[in-house]
Design a protein around this motif. Sequence first.
Motif, PDB file in Angstrom:
ATOM      1  N   THR A  30       1.280  -1.125   0.107  1.00  0.00           N
ATOM      2  CA  THR A  30       0.088  -0.472   0.238  1.00  0.00           C
ATOM      3  C   THR A  30       1.145   1.323   0.085  1.00  0.00           C
ATOM      4  N   VAL A  31       0.689   2.008  -0.694  1.00  0.00           N
ATOM      5  CA  VAL A  31       1.112   3.040  -0.782  1.00  0.00           C
ATOM      6  C   VAL A  31       0.915   3.953  -0.116  1.00  0.00           C
ATOM      7  N   LEU A  32       1.208   4.993   0.265  1.00  0.00           N
ATOM      8  CA  LEU A  32       0.249   6.673   1.278  1.00  0.00           C
ATOM      9  C   LEU A  32       1.073   7.630   0.488  1.00  0.00           C
ATOM     10  N   ASP A  33       0.752   8.159  -0.431  1.00  0.00           N
ATOM     11  CA  ASP A  33       2.047   9.533  -0.586  1.00  0.00           C
ATOM     12  C   ASP A  33       0.835  11.005  -0.904  1.00  0.00           C
ATOM     13  N   LYS A  34       1.245  11.858  -1.078  1.00  0.00           N
ATOM     14  CA  LYS A  34       0.535  13.004  -0.978  1.00  0.00           C
ATOM     15  C   LYS A  34       0.424  14.044  -1.757  1.00  0.00           C
ATOM     16  N   LEU A  35       1.127  13.461  -2.616  1.00  0.00           N
ATOM     17  CA  LEU A  35       1.389  13.976  -4.187  1.00  0.00           C
ATOM     18  C   LEU A  35       1.314  15.222  -3.922  1.00  0.00           C
ATOM     19  N   THR A  36       2.244  15.938  -3.984  1.00  0.00           N
ATOM     20  CA  THR A  36       3.190  17.163  -3.864  1.00  0.00           C
ATOM     21  C   THR A  36       4.086  16.676  -4.829  1.00  0.00           C
ATOM     22  N   TYR A  37       4.772  17.945  -5.541  1.00  0.00           N
ATOM     23  CA  TYR A  37       4.999  17.890  -6.818  1.00  0.00           C
ATOM     24  C   TYR A  37       5.896  17.075  -7.334  1.00  0.00           C
ATOM     25  N   ALA A  38       6.402  16.293  -5.805  1.00  0.00           N
ATOM     26  CA  ALA A  38       7.439  15.291  -6.626  1.00  0.00           C
ATOM     27  C   ALA A  38       7.270  14.218  -6.576  1.00  0.00           C
ATOM     28  N   GLY A  39       5.851  13.914  -5.886  1.00  0.00           N
ATOM     29  CA  GLY A  39       5.062  12.836  -6.240  1.00  0.00           C
ATOM     30  C   GLY A  39       4.360  12.364  -7.395  1.00  0.00           C
ATOM     31  N   ASN A  40       5.103  11.276  -8.345  1.00  0.00           N
ATOM     32  CA  ASN A  40       3.906  10.786  -9.466  1.00  0.00           C
ATOM     33  C   ASN A  40       3.729   9.928  -9.617  1.00  0.00           C
TER      34      ASN A  40
END
Length: 332
Positions: A30-40
Amino acid sequence: MSRLLVTGGAGFIGSNFVHHVVEHTDHHVTVLDKLTYAGNRASLAALPSSRVRFVEGDIADAGLVDGLVAAADGVVHYAAETHNDNSLNYPQPFLQSNVIGTFTLLEAVRKHGKRFHHVSTDEVYGDLELDDPDRFTESSPYNPSSPYSSTKAASDMLVRAWVRSYGVAATISNCSNNYGPYQHVEKFIPRQITNILWGIRPKLYGEGRNVRDWIHADDHSSAVLRILEHGRIGETYLIGADGEKDNKTVVELILTMMGQDADAYDNVTDRNGHDMRYAIDATKLSTDLGWRPRFRDFERGLAVTIDWYRDHEQWWAPAKDATEAFYAQLGQ
């Protein structure tokens, strides 16, 4: 640990780890990511949905984190604000993600009794003189020099305190500079590669004498997986691949490998407080856990990386213009 929660798994190093886990294990992620500019999310697009679940969210959101940690067997914590230039201009997000976010995760793994691995950086140790024969080891004193490295140092100390005070089953790794696929074009190596691909001259801070100890992201991933599975609780492991190169050498090597003149770059204003040299001694990881890097030859790893950016322009192109405009404002 068949169910892993990977924070920051849509970022550069985190997404490489998720790819590595899917390729080399049977684990579900399970990936938890805020998807700021550096997340894709595109960095995970090729992975099977039967093995990888994506959750958009903030590691500082205690309610969300609690549920995800409860459902996992182990947590691998990559999520962080990481770019030194950004930390110098806007330090507050680094405190929120790197300190408060790590605290939130630690409280959740403490509550649910889960295994925790914290991914950190060699920059917490400060820098070394160019002629210093020593390298960083697990016993090197902390001496961070930027808002980024100081908040990562703070997060490391939180992990150690939660191990000692609360018995959290945690390990820490501090790694040298990564390169490889899925790295944002603001970073040093992909910026130079993508500049050349778009007919823009590469940029070199100052004289380019600053030395970094480079490691391919897949080697970092294999080391983290080894620590997660076999590392001793409470221990810190340094990850490196004996890849010391100064920035001038790296730029010239990229140019040469891409068919350009080695001097076809521009020297630009240096970064404030730019650390001179990082160097990792990974003896403990090698001796205790038997880990070895696959990309021992930096040029071979760099060639693979150049090919990836050449073949994946659709992944990096959307961020390129804004990145170069930002650096132009800084004279870099």
